[in-house]
Design an enzyme around this catalytic site. Structure first.
Site, PDB file in Angstrom:
ATOM      1  N   ASP A   1       0.828  -1.197   0.000  1.00 55.63           N
ATOM      2  CA  ASP A   1       0.000   0.000   0.000  1.00 55.63           C
ATOM      3  C   ASP A   1       0.867   1.253   0.000  1.00 55.63           C
ATOM      4  O   ASP A   1       1.881   1.310   0.683  1.00 55.63           O
ATOM      5  CB  ASP A   1      -0.843  -0.033   1.283  1.00 55.63           C
ATOM      6  CG  ASP A   1      -2.065   0.810   1.156  1.00 55.63           C
ATOM      7  OD1 ASP A   1      -3.161   0.246   1.236  1.00 55.63           O
ATOM      8  OD2 ASP A   1      -1.926   2.038   0.976  1.00 55.63           O
TER       9      ASP A   1
ATOM     10  N   ALA B   1      -5.690   4.367  -7.114  1.00 57.76           N
ATOM     11  CA  ALA B   1      -6.684   5.336  -6.627  1.00 57.76           C
ATOM     12  C   ALA B   1      -8.044   4.660  -6.489  1.00 57.76           C
ATOM     13  O   ALA B   1      -8.272   3.594  -7.057  1.00 57.76           O
ATOM     14  CB  ALA B   1      -6.823   6.490  -7.621  1.00 57.76           C
TER      15      ALA B   1
ATOM     16  N   THR C   1      -8.660  13.162 -13.615  1.00 55.97           N
ATOM     17  CA  THR C   1      -9.984  12.843 -14.155  1.00 55.97           C
ATOM     18  C   THR C   1     -10.737  14.076 -14.630  1.00 55.97           C
ATOM     19  O   THR C   1     -10.561  15.168 -14.083  1.00 55.97           O
ATOM     20  CB  THR C   1     -10.832  12.163 -13.067  1.00 55.97           C
ATOM     21  OG1 THR C   1     -12.171  12.020 -13.544  1.00 55.97           O
ATOM     22  CG2 THR C   1     -10.899  12.990 -11.783  1.00 55.97           C
TER      23      THR C   1
ATOM     24  N   TYR D   1     -14.683  12.474  -5.460  1.00 57.54           N
ATOM     25  CA  TYR D   1     -13.694  11.885  -6.363  1.00 57.54           C
ATOM     26  C   TYR D   1     -12.964  13.001  -7.124  1.00 57.54           C
ATOM     27  O   TYR D   1     -11.730  13.067  -7.146  1.00 57.54           O
ATOM     28  CB  TYR D   1     -14.402  10.916  -7.318  1.00 57.54           C
ATOM     29  CG  TYR D   1     -13.523  10.397  -8.431  1.00 57.54           C
ATOM     30  CD1 TYR D   1     -12.295   9.806  -8.152  1.00 57.54           C
ATOM     31  CD2 TYR D   1     -13.934  10.486  -9.769  1.00 57.54           C
ATOM     32  CE1 TYR D   1     -11.479   9.341  -9.183  1.00 57.54           C
ATOM     33  CE2 TYR D   1     -13.139  10.019 -10.789  1.00 57.54           C
ATOM     34  CZ  TYR D   1     -11.907   9.445 -10.492  1.00 57.54           C
ATOM     35  OH  TYR D   1     -11.112   8.989 -11.505  1.00 57.54           O
TER      36      TYR D   1
ATOM     37  N   ALA E   1     -26.073  10.042  -7.615  1.00 57.97           N
ATOM     38  CA  ALA E   1     -25.455  11.184  -6.928  1.00 57.97           C
ATOM     39  C   ALA E   1     -24.088  11.492  -7.517  1.00 57.97           C
ATOM     40  O   ALA E   1     -23.304  10.586  -7.797  1.00 57.97           O
ATOM     41  CB  ALA E   1     -25.305  10.860  -5.439  1.00 57.97           C
TER      42      ALA E   1
ATOM     43  N   ASP F   1     -23.286  12.875 -10.445  1.00 59.25           N
ATOM     44  CA  ASP F   1     -23.111  12.816 -11.914  1.00 59.25           C
ATOM     45  C   ASP F   1     -23.330  14.168 -12.587  1.00 59.25           C
ATOM     46  O   ASP F   1     -24.458  14.687 -12.581  1.00 59.25           O
ATOM     47  CB  ASP F   1     -24.135  11.837 -12.523  1.00 59.25           C
ATOM     48  CG  ASP F   1     -23.631  10.417 -12.576  1.00 59.25           C
ATOM     49  OD1 ASP F   1     -22.431  10.198 -12.321  1.00 59.25           O
ATOM     50  OD2 ASP F   1     -24.447   9.522 -12.890  1.00 59.25           O
TER      51      ASP F   1
HETATM   52  N1  UDP Z   1     -24.716   4.720 -15.833  1.00 59.31           N
HETATM   53  C1  UDP Z   1     -26.001   4.203 -15.956  1.00 59.31           C
HETATM   54  N2  UDP Z   1     -26.213   2.922 -15.579  1.00 59.31           N
HETATM   55  C2  UDP Z   1     -25.219   2.119 -15.067  1.00 59.31           C
HETATM   56  C3  UDP Z   1     -23.921   2.657 -14.963  1.00 59.31           C
HETATM   57  C4  UDP Z   1     -23.710   3.964 -15.347  1.00 59.31           C
HETATM   58  O1  UDP Z   1     -26.909   4.888 -16.399  1.00 59.31           O
HETATM   59  O2  UDP Z   1     -25.482   0.980 -14.718  1.00 59.31           O
HETATM   60  C5  UDP Z   1     -24.446   6.097 -16.286  1.00 59.31           C
HETATM   61  C6  UDP Z   1     -23.901   7.013 -15.195  1.00 59.31           C
HETATM   62  O3  UDP Z   1     -24.938   7.565 -14.437  1.00 59.31           O
HETATM   63  C7  UDP Z   1     -23.128   8.041 -16.033  1.00 59.31           C
HETATM   64  C8  UDP Z   1     -22.634   7.233 -17.224  1.00 59.31           C
HETATM   65  O4  UDP Z   1     -23.436   6.052 -17.268  1.00 59.31           O
HETATM   66  O5  UDP Z   1     -24.006   9.025 -16.489  1.00 59.31           O
HETATM   67  C9  UDP Z   1     -21.186   6.818 -17.099  1.00 59.31           C
HETATM   68  O6  UDP Z   1     -20.996   6.274 -15.819  1.00 59.31           O
HETATM   69  P1  UDP Z   1     -19.706   5.440 -15.425  1.00 59.31           P
HETATM   70  O7  UDP Z   1     -19.955   4.911 -14.044  1.00 59.31           O
HETATM   71  O8  UDP Z   1     -19.384   4.456 -16.480  1.00 59.31           O
HETATM   72  O9  UDP Z   1     -18.535   6.514 -15.410  1.00 59.31           O
HETATM   73  P2  UDP Z   1     -18.379   7.915 -14.660  1.00 59.31           P
HETATM   74  O10 UDP Z   1     -18.836   8.953 -15.663  1.00 59.31           O
HETATM   75  O11 UDP Z   1     -19.206   7.889 -13.436  1.00 59.31           O
HETATM   76  O12 UDP Z   1     -16.928   8.019 -14.382  1.00 59.31           O
END
Ligand code: UDP
Length: 396
Positions: A125, A149, A191, A215, A355, A357
């Site tokens: 770690d 990460a 990111t 994040y 949450a 997004d």
């Molecule tokens: N998403 C979704 N259903 C899922 C997984 C993700 O609708 O089962 C949507 C999520 O809300 C986002 C997009 O897909 O708008 C990409 O999400 P992901 O988790 O792949 O990557 P992030 O943008 O969060 O890094």
């Protein structure tokens, strides 16, 4: 010496703050100390002597000496998080290009099988500073690719502490050890989440930093600490702000490490592991009401790291680049395109917004092209879906 002389000596010593020099034939011959002063001096001297002895045994090279040491070779790279999704792809590309690779991973998300053959693997770690110092003392690195990460947006909203510890503190510790052992180059996985909700698309690197989840905050803070080390401690950094990493190498031989991402879920439905997919939010202000993301193939991300290492000595000490395609796809587009290409039915249901997004994230990748000369090769949805499908079939 009789008792009265001794008593006199002690009180004289105390008067002089704990130390008295006695002369013999006009030269200092004896130093008399009280016990307290003796202990005090001992405590001051010991750590210093130990530090000097330690330094001598480690033969730490200067930055210039390290550069000379690796001249004519590709060099040796520490890949933190090299058992993870992006880290393992990058480690493989490094080996193919002729670098020596040491992977450090605590396997909290990464998988041992993902560490490519030819890389040395150390399970551990980054928060274990003693281990880190041991590794840096034993291996001579000229560069670090720092992938380790925590990376899930929703989890970061639930457990912010984990994100600040795993993404900020671990980076700070890594940088302090790099600086101690004079390892100059770092390529850091940041990111697009730190851009938050932007009005102007595509987003370029000069856009305001406005994360809407822990994040994104954690990566922003880590970037700032890296910048400090570049400005004040002689390090050089390329920071990559990844948009949505997905796909797999053409062998599809990487074990999936994260289960919550859109592509992971779509593939789980396509291979029959899950009944259907939930679309998180249908009421966003986008053309079809679902979130729009810029999906970029992991091989492009891995190869961009090689371009970064090649050019890390050019230009500014601290440089930031988006890695994305410049084109966005909605959640519905990803699902329907996958169903069409794989000729599968992918049942969907509408769910609440997730949450943290932001509605739209699309990269301006001009800087990546112009400065690092990297042109994306694999990041079309067809290649992303085909390679993800291969990976999904290999991991039934
Ligand atoms: N998403 C979704 N259903 C899922 C997984 C993700 O609708 O089962 C949507 C999520 O809300 C986002 C997009 O897909 O708008 C990409 O999400 P992901 O988790 O792949 O990557 P992030 O943008 O969060 O890094």
């Amino acid at each position: 010496m009789d008792n009265s002389n001794l008593q006199e000596l002690i009180s004289e010593t105390e008067k002089r703050g704990g130390g008295l020099i006695l002369n013999f034939q006009d030269k200092p011959a004896v130093v008399v100390l009280t016990v307290d002063r003796y202990n005090q001096l001992l405590n001051q001297i010991q750590p210093k002597t130990m530090a000097i002895a330690e330094e001598a045994s480690q033969e730490t090279l200067s930055f210039e000496e390290t550069d000379k040491f690796f001249a004519g070779t590709k060099g040796k790279v520490l890949v933190t998080g090299g058992a993870g999704f992006i880290g393992s792809h990058a480690a493989k590309e490094l080996l193919l290009a002729g670098f020596e690779v040491v992977v450090l991973d605590n396997l909290s998300a990464g998988k041992r099988q993902n560490v490519p053959q030819g890389a040395k693997f150390i399970e551990g770690d980054l928060l274990d500073t003693a281990l880190l110092r041991d590794i840096f003392a034993q291996e001579k690195f000229n560069s670090v690719l720092h992938f380790a990460a925590s990376i899930e947006v929703e989890e970061s909203v639930r457990e912010p502490e984990r994100y600040f510890e795993n993404n900020v503190l671990n980076t700070a510790k890594l940088l302090s050890v790099m600086s101690e052992y004079k390892v100059k180059n770092i390529v850091f996985s940041s990111t697009c989440a730190l851009y938050g909700q932007q009005k102007v698309m595509p987003i370029n690197e000069a856009a305001s930093i406005a994360p809407v989840n822990p994040y994104g905050y954690s990566k922003f803070l880590a970037e700032k600490i890296i910048k400090y080390y570049c400005e004040f401690a002689g390090l050089r950094a390329v920071v990559f702000r990844y948009f949505n990493a997905c796909g797999c190498n053409f062998e599809g031989d990487v074990v999936p490490t994260h289960k919550t991402h859109l592509f992971a879920n779509v593939m789980d439905v396509a291979v029959g592991k899950k009944q259907g997919i939930t679309v998180f939010g249908r009421d966003y202000e986008t053309f079809d009401g679902t979130c729009i993301r810029d999906y970029v193939h992991v091989l492009d991300i891995a190869k961009a790291h090689l371009a970064a290492l090649e050019k890390i000595d050019e230009g500014e000490k601290f440089r930031v680049y988006n890695i994305g395609t410049g084109k966005g796809s909605s959640v519905l587009e990803v699902i329907t395109k996958t169903a069409e290409l794989l000729n599968k039915i992918i049942p969907m249901e509408n769910g609440d917004r997730r949450a943290g997004d932001p509605p739209v994230l699309i990269a301006d990748n001009t800087k990546l092209k112009n400065e690092l000369g990297y042109i994306l090769e694999y990041s079309d949805l067809d290649t992303i879906i085909a390679t993800s499908w291969k990976q999904a079939q290999n991991n039934l």
